[in-house]
Design a protein around this motif. Structure first.
Motif, PDB file in Angstrom:
ATOM      1  N   LYS A 176      14.247  49.083  55.837  1.00 29.40           N
ATOM      2  CA  LYS A 176      14.457  47.636  55.721  1.00 29.40           C
ATOM      3  C   LYS A 176      15.931  47.278  55.596  1.00 29.40           C
ATOM      4  N   ASN A 177      16.786  48.270  55.869  1.00 27.05           N
ATOM      5  CA  ASN A 177      18.223  48.043  55.963  1.00 27.05           C
ATOM      6  C   ASN A 177      18.803  47.459  54.676  1.00 27.05           C
ATOM      7  N   LYS A 178      18.440  48.061  53.544  1.00 23.26           N
ATOM      8  CA  LYS A 178      18.895  47.564  52.242  1.00 23.26           C
ATOM      9  C   LYS A 178      20.268  48.106  51.847  1.00 23.26           C
ATOM     10  N   VAL A 179      20.701  49.212  52.456  1.00 26.62           N
ATOM     11  CA  VAL A 179      21.978  49.820  52.071  1.00 26.62           C
ATOM     12  C   VAL A 179      23.113  48.995  52.674  1.00 26.62           C
ATOM     13  N   GLN A 180      23.921  48.387  51.820  1.00 27.76           N
ATOM     14  CA  GLN A 180      25.019  47.566  52.330  1.00 27.76           C
ATOM     15  C   GLN A 180      26.387  48.233  52.165  1.00 27.76           C
ATOM     16  N   ALA A 181      26.459  49.264  51.315  1.00 25.31           N
ATOM     17  CA  ALA A 181      27.710  50.007  51.151  1.00 25.31           C
ATOM     18  C   ALA A 181      27.411  51.333  50.468  1.00 25.31           C
ATOM     19  N   PHE A 182      28.253  52.336  50.730  1.00 23.64           N
ATOM     20  CA  PHE A 182      28.126  53.598  50.000  1.00 23.64           C
ATOM     21  C   PHE A 182      29.478  54.275  49.905  1.00 23.64           C
ATOM     22  N   ASP A 183      29.703  54.876  48.728  1.00 23.17           N
ATOM     23  CA  ASP A 183      30.899  55.659  48.461  1.00 23.17           C
ATOM     24  C   ASP A 183      30.512  57.129  48.393  1.00 23.17           C
ATOM     25  N   LEU A 184      31.368  57.986  48.966  1.00 23.06           N
ATOM     26  CA  LEU A 184      31.127  59.426  48.950  1.00 23.06           C
ATOM     27  C   LEU A 184      32.347  60.125  48.368  1.00 23.06           C
ATOM     28  N   ASN A 185      32.111  61.032  47.424  1.00 29.47           N
ATOM     29  CA  ASN A 185      33.160  61.884  46.860  1.00 29.47           C
ATOM     30  C   ASN A 185      32.791  63.337  47.115  1.00 29.47           C
ATOM     31  N   PHE A 186      33.670  64.071  47.779  1.00 30.19           N
ATOM     32  CA  PHE A 186      33.455  65.495  48.038  1.00 30.19           C
ATOM     33  C   PHE A 186      34.354  66.272  47.089  1.00 30.19           C
ATOM     34  N   LEU A 187      33.741  67.021  46.185  1.00 36.01           N
ATOM     35  CA  LEU A 187      34.472  67.621  45.073  1.00 36.01           C
ATOM     36  C   LEU A 187      34.635  69.132  45.193  1.00 36.01           C
ATOM     37  N   ARG A 188      33.628  69.810  45.703  1.00 35.40           N
ATOM     38  CA  ARG A 188      33.685  71.268  45.856  1.00 35.40           C
ATOM     39  C   ARG A 188      32.950  71.675  47.122  1.00 35.40           C
ATOM     40  N   GLU A 189      33.435  72.734  47.761  1.00 39.27           N
ATOM     41  CA  GLU A 189      32.777  73.244  48.958  1.00 39.27           C
ATOM     42  C   GLU A 189      31.430  73.891  48.608  1.00 39.27           C
ATOM     43  N   LEU A 190      30.523  73.843  49.565  1.00 37.18           N
ATOM     44  CA  LEU A 190      29.274  74.589  49.478  1.00 37.18           C
ATOM     45  C   LEU A 190      29.164  75.492  50.704  1.00 37.18           C
ATOM     46  N   HIS A 191      28.558  76.667  50.500  1.00 34.59           N
ATOM     47  CA  HIS A 191      28.507  77.681  51.553  1.00 34.59           C
ATOM     48  C   HIS A 191      27.084  78.178  51.764  1.00 34.59           C
ATOM     49  N   TRP A 192      26.933  78.960  52.801  1.00 34.56           N
ATOM     50  CA  TRP A 192      25.632  79.508  53.192  1.00 34.56           C
ATOM     51  C   TRP A 192      24.969  80.218  52.010  1.00 34.56           C
ATOM     52  N   ASN A 193      23.693  79.914  51.809  1.00 35.47           N
ATOM     53  CA  ASN A 193      22.830  80.486  50.775  1.00 35.47           C
ATOM     54  C   ASN A 193      23.119  79.978  49.366  1.00 35.47           C
TER      55      ASN A 193
END
Length: 247
Positions: free
Chosen positions: A196-213
Protein backbone atom coordinates in the motif's frame (compact mmCIF):
# COMPACT_ATOMS: atom_id res chain seq x y z
CA UNK A 1 40.27 3.58 -17.32
CA UNK A 2 41.13 7.22 -18.08
CA UNK A 3 38.56 9.95 -17.58
CA UNK A 4 36.01 9.67 -20.36
CA UNK A 5 35.63 12.55 -22.86
CA UNK A 6 31.91 12.21 -22.12
CA UNK A 7 32.43 12.95 -18.41
CA UNK A 8 30.47 15.77 -16.81
CA UNK A 9 30.05 16.54 -13.11
CA UNK A 10 26.28 16.01 -13.42
CA UNK A 11 25.07 12.73 -14.89
CA UNK A 12 21.72 11.19 -15.81
CA UNK A 13 20.66 7.76 -16.98
CA UNK A 14 17.32 6.35 -18.17
CA UNK A 15 16.10 2.98 -16.90
CA UNK A 16 13.08 0.95 -17.99
CA UNK A 17 11.44 -0.87 -15.09
CA UNK A 18 11.11 -4.59 -15.82
CA UNK A 19 8.76 -7.07 -14.17
CA UNK A 20 11.52 -8.81 -12.18
CA UNK A 21 12.13 -5.53 -10.33
CA UNK A 22 8.52 -5.14 -9.18
CA UNK A 23 6.34 -6.15 -6.24
CA UNK A 24 3.11 -8.08 -6.94
CA UNK A 25 1.30 -4.72 -7.18
CA UNK A 26 3.47 -3.76 -10.15
CA UNK A 27 5.46 -1.08 -8.32
CA UNK A 28 9.24 -0.96 -8.17
CA UNK A 29 10.70 -2.71 -5.13
CA UNK A 30 12.49 -0.46 -2.65
CA UNK A 31 15.56 -2.67 -2.97
CA UNK A 32 15.52 -2.29 -6.76
CA UNK A 33 15.13 1.47 -6.35
CA UNK A 34 18.36 1.43 -4.34
CA UNK A 35 20.02 -0.79 -6.95
CA UNK A 36 19.11 1.58 -9.79
CA UNK A 37 20.38 4.56 -7.82
CA UNK A 38 23.69 2.87 -7.05
CA UNK A 39 24.17 1.58 -10.58
CA UNK A 40 23.75 5.14 -11.83
CA UNK A 41 26.32 6.35 -9.30
CA UNK A 42 28.68 3.61 -10.48
CA UNK A 43 28.32 4.62 -14.14
CA UNK A 44 29.08 8.23 -13.24
CA UNK A 45 32.14 7.17 -11.24
CA UNK A 46 33.34 5.08 -14.19
CA UNK A 47 33.12 8.04 -16.57
CA UNK A 48 35.07 10.08 -14.04
CA UNK A 49 37.89 7.55 -13.70
CA UNK A 50 36.81 6.33 -10.26
CA UNK A 51 35.32 2.94 -11.12
CA UNK A 52 35.82 -0.22 -9.10
CA UNK A 53 38.42 -1.42 -11.61
CA UNK A 54 40.29 1.89 -11.44
CA UNK A 55 40.37 1.76 -7.66
CA UNK A 56 41.35 -1.89 -7.45
CA UNK A 57 44.75 -0.95 -8.91
CA UNK A 58 45.32 0.53 -5.44
CA UNK A 59 43.29 -2.21 -3.64
CA UNK A 60 40.52 0.29 -2.94
CA UNK A 61 36.74 0.37 -3.28
CA UNK A 62 33.85 2.61 -2.35
CA UNK A 63 31.54 1.22 0.35
CA UNK A 64 28.24 2.74 1.41
CA UNK A 65 28.18 4.01 5.00
CA UNK A 66 24.90 5.95 5.29
CA UNK A 67 21.95 6.60 3.04
CA UNK A 68 18.64 8.43 3.28
CA UNK A 69 15.90 7.84 0.72
CA UNK A 70 12.69 9.89 0.53
CA UNK A 71 9.90 8.50 -1.68
CA UNK A 72 6.77 10.31 -2.83
CA UNK A 73 5.75 7.50 -5.18
CA UNK A 74 7.19 4.38 -6.81
CA UNK A 75 7.40 3.84 -10.57
CA UNK A 76 5.64 0.87 -12.13
CA UNK A 77 6.39 -1.92 -14.56
CA UNK A 78 7.34 -0.57 -18.01
CA UNK A 79 7.84 3.00 -16.76
CA UNK A 80 10.97 4.66 -18.10
CA UNK A 81 12.57 6.68 -15.33
CA UNK A 82 15.52 9.04 -15.25
CA UNK A 83 18.08 9.04 -12.45
CA UNK A 84 20.14 12.20 -11.99
CA UNK A 85 23.26 12.32 -9.83
CA UNK A 86 26.01 14.69 -8.71
CA UNK A 87 28.54 14.90 -5.89
CA UNK A 88 27.77 17.17 -2.96
CA UNK A 89 31.27 16.97 -1.49
CA UNK A 90 34.36 14.76 -1.60
CA UNK A 91 37.41 14.78 0.64
CA UNK A 92 40.15 12.25 1.44
CA UNK A 93 38.35 8.95 2.16
CA UNK A 94 34.74 10.07 1.90
CA UNK A 95 32.18 11.29 -0.59
CA UNK A 96 28.61 12.57 -0.33
CA UNK A 97 26.58 11.87 -3.46
CA UNK A 98 23.08 13.03 -4.38
CA UNK A 99 20.60 11.08 -6.52
CA UNK A 100 17.09 11.82 -7.76
CA UNK A 101 14.64 9.61 -9.68
CA UNK A 102 12.14 11.16 -12.08
CA UNK A 103 9.19 9.93 -14.11
CA UNK A 104 8.97 12.54 -16.81
CA UNK A 105 9.17 15.87 -15.00
CA UNK A 106 7.87 14.44 -11.73
CA UNK A 107 10.39 13.66 -9.01
CA UNK A 108 9.47 10.36 -7.31
CA UNK A 109 12.45 9.82 -5.02
CA UNK A 110 15.60 11.46 -3.72
CA UNK A 111 18.58 9.93 -1.95
CA UNK A 112 21.58 11.35 -0.12
CA UNK A 113 24.43 8.87 0.23
CA UNK A 114 27.66 8.83 2.22
CA UNK A 115 30.50 6.69 0.84
CA UNK A 116 33.85 5.69 2.32
CA UNK A 117 36.98 4.41 0.58
CA UNK A 118 38.30 1.17 2.07
CA UNK A 119 41.42 -0.82 1.35
CA UNK A 120 39.99 -4.16 0.24
CA UNK A 121 43.01 -6.09 1.54
CA UNK A 122 43.33 -4.38 4.92
CA UNK A 123 39.51 -3.81 5.21
CA UNK A 124 40.19 -0.33 6.59
CA UNK A 125 39.31 3.21 5.41
CA UNK A 126 42.02 5.19 3.67
CA UNK A 127 42.37 8.29 1.50
CA UNK A 128 41.37 7.93 -2.14
CA UNK A 129 44.47 7.23 -4.24
CA UNK A 130 43.00 8.57 -7.51
CA UNK A 131 42.62 12.23 -8.54
CA UNK A 132 39.16 13.78 -8.33
CA UNK A 133 39.84 17.48 -8.95
CA UNK A 134 37.95 17.29 -12.27
CA UNK A 135 34.65 16.86 -10.38
CA UNK A 136 32.62 19.96 -9.59
CA UNK A 137 30.83 19.73 -6.24
CA UNK A 138 27.36 21.06 -5.44
CA UNK A 139 27.10 21.49 -1.65
CA UNK A 140 23.88 23.53 -1.85
CA UNK A 141 21.99 21.06 -4.04
CA UNK A 142 20.43 18.44 -1.78
CA UNK A 143 18.04 15.76 -3.06
CA UNK A 144 16.24 15.16 0.25
CA UNK A 145 14.45 17.33 2.81
CA UNK A 146 16.46 15.76 5.63
CA UNK A 147 20.06 14.60 5.60
CA UNK A 148 21.22 11.08 6.42
CA UNK A 149 21.67 10.52 10.13
CA UNK A 150 23.32 8.37 12.74
CA UNK A 151 20.45 6.17 13.90
CA UNK A 152 19.84 6.04 17.65
CA UNK A 153 20.07 2.40 18.75
CA UNK A 154 18.97 2.91 22.36
CA UNK A 155 15.31 1.98 21.88
CA UNK A 156 13.82 -1.35 22.93
CA UNK A 157 14.06 -4.07 20.28
CA UNK A 158 12.49 -7.49 19.87
CA UNK A 159 13.73 -10.56 18.00
CA UNK A 160 12.32 -11.01 14.49
CA UNK A 161 14.30 -13.79 12.78
CA UNK A 162 17.69 -15.44 12.27
CA UNK A 163 19.61 -15.86 9.05
CA UNK A 164 22.87 -17.27 7.71
CA UNK A 165 24.72 -15.21 5.08
CA UNK A 166 24.78 -17.22 1.84
CA UNK A 167 26.72 -16.86 -1.39
CA UNK A 168 23.93 -14.96 -3.16
CA UNK A 169 24.13 -12.24 -0.48
CA UNK A 170 27.73 -11.38 -1.43
CA UNK A 171 29.01 -8.84 -3.96
CA UNK A 172 32.29 -8.17 -5.77
CA UNK A 173 33.85 -6.63 -2.63
CA UNK A 174 33.37 -10.07 -0.96
CA UNK A 175 30.93 -8.97 1.72
CA UNK A 176 27.15 -8.86 2.03
CA UNK A 177 25.86 -6.32 -0.48
CA UNK A 178 24.32 -3.25 1.13
CA UNK A 179 20.93 -3.71 -0.58
CA UNK A 180 20.66 -7.20 0.92
CA UNK A 181 20.46 -5.74 4.44
CA UNK A 182 17.45 -3.70 3.37
CA UNK A 183 15.88 -6.75 1.72
CA UNK A 184 16.21 -8.89 4.86
CA UNK A 185 14.52 -6.22 6.97
CA UNK A 186 11.70 -5.37 4.55
CA UNK A 187 10.85 -9.07 4.25
CA UNK A 188 10.03 -8.96 7.97
CA UNK A 189 7.40 -6.21 7.62
CA UNK A 190 3.65 -6.61 7.24
CA UNK A 191 3.19 -6.95 3.47
CA UNK A 192 0.48 -4.26 3.40
CA UNK A 193 3.00 -1.67 4.56
CA UNK A 194 4.88 -2.28 1.33
CA UNK A 195 2.04 -3.05 -1.07
CA UNK A 196 0.00 0.00 0.00
CA UNK A 197 3.06 2.20 -0.47
CA UNK A 198 3.25 3.36 3.16
CA UNK A 199 7.04 3.78 3.28
CA UNK A 200 7.78 7.45 2.65
CA UNK A 201 11.41 7.57 3.81
CA UNK A 202 14.14 5.32 5.18
CA UNK A 203 17.59 5.81 6.67
CA UNK A 204 20.29 3.14 6.43
CA UNK A 205 23.45 2.89 8.54
CA UNK A 206 26.10 0.32 7.60
CA UNK A 207 28.29 -0.28 10.63
CA UNK A 208 30.16 -3.57 10.16
CA UNK A 209 30.81 -5.93 7.27
CA UNK A 210 29.12 -9.32 7.09
CA UNK A 211 30.63 -12.31 5.29
CA UNK A 212 29.72 -15.74 3.98
CA UNK A 213 28.32 -18.10 6.64
CA UNK A 214 27.98 -15.37 9.28
CA UNK A 215 25.04 -16.03 11.60
CA UNK A 216 22.90 -12.93 12.15
CA UNK A 217 19.77 -11.81 13.98
CA UNK A 218 17.24 -9.27 12.75
CA UNK A 219 15.43 -7.24 15.39
CA UNK A 220 12.67 -4.66 15.25
CA UNK A 221 11.48 -1.90 17.55
CA UNK A 222 8.22 -1.83 19.45
CA UNK A 223 7.39 1.55 17.89
CA UNK A 224 5.63 1.58 14.52
CA UNK A 225 6.37 5.05 13.15
CA UNK A 226 9.25 5.54 12.83
CA UNK A 227 10.17 1.86 12.95
CA UNK A 228 13.71 0.79 13.75
CA UNK A 229 15.23 -2.49 12.56
CA UNK A 230 18.73 -3.84 13.12
CA UNK A 231 20.96 -6.65 11.89
CA UNK A 232 23.32 -7.97 14.55
CA UNK A 233 26.10 -10.53 14.70
CA UNK A 234 27.28 -11.88 18.06
CA UNK A 235 25.44 -9.08 19.83
CA UNK A 236 27.06 -6.28 17.76
CA UNK A 237 25.03 -4.17 15.35
CA UNK A 238 26.11 -4.44 11.72
CA UNK A 239 23.23 -2.47 10.19
CA UNK A 240 20.43 -0.18 11.29
CA UNK A 241 17.32 0.83 9.33
CA UNK A 242 14.80 3.51 10.28
CA UNK A 243 11.52 3.51 8.37
CA UNK A 244 9.10 6.43 8.24
CA UNK A 245 5.52 5.72 7.19
CA UNK A 246 2.78 7.91 5.76
CA UNK A 247 -0.08 8.56 8.18
Amino acid sequence: MPISPLFTSEFSKDWEINFIQCYPNGQLKHTELCNILQLTAGLHAELGGLSFSDMQVFHQAWVLSRMRVEVSDLPKWRDVVTVKTWIVEMKDSRSVRALELYLGDRKLAGALTYWVVINTELRKPEALALPFEHFTFYPERLPTVKSFEKIDLNGALQFLKQKTIVLSDLDIVNHANNVKYLEWCLDGLNANVILKNKVQAFDLNFLRELHWNDEIEIQTSLEENPELMTVTKSGKTSFALKLEYSR
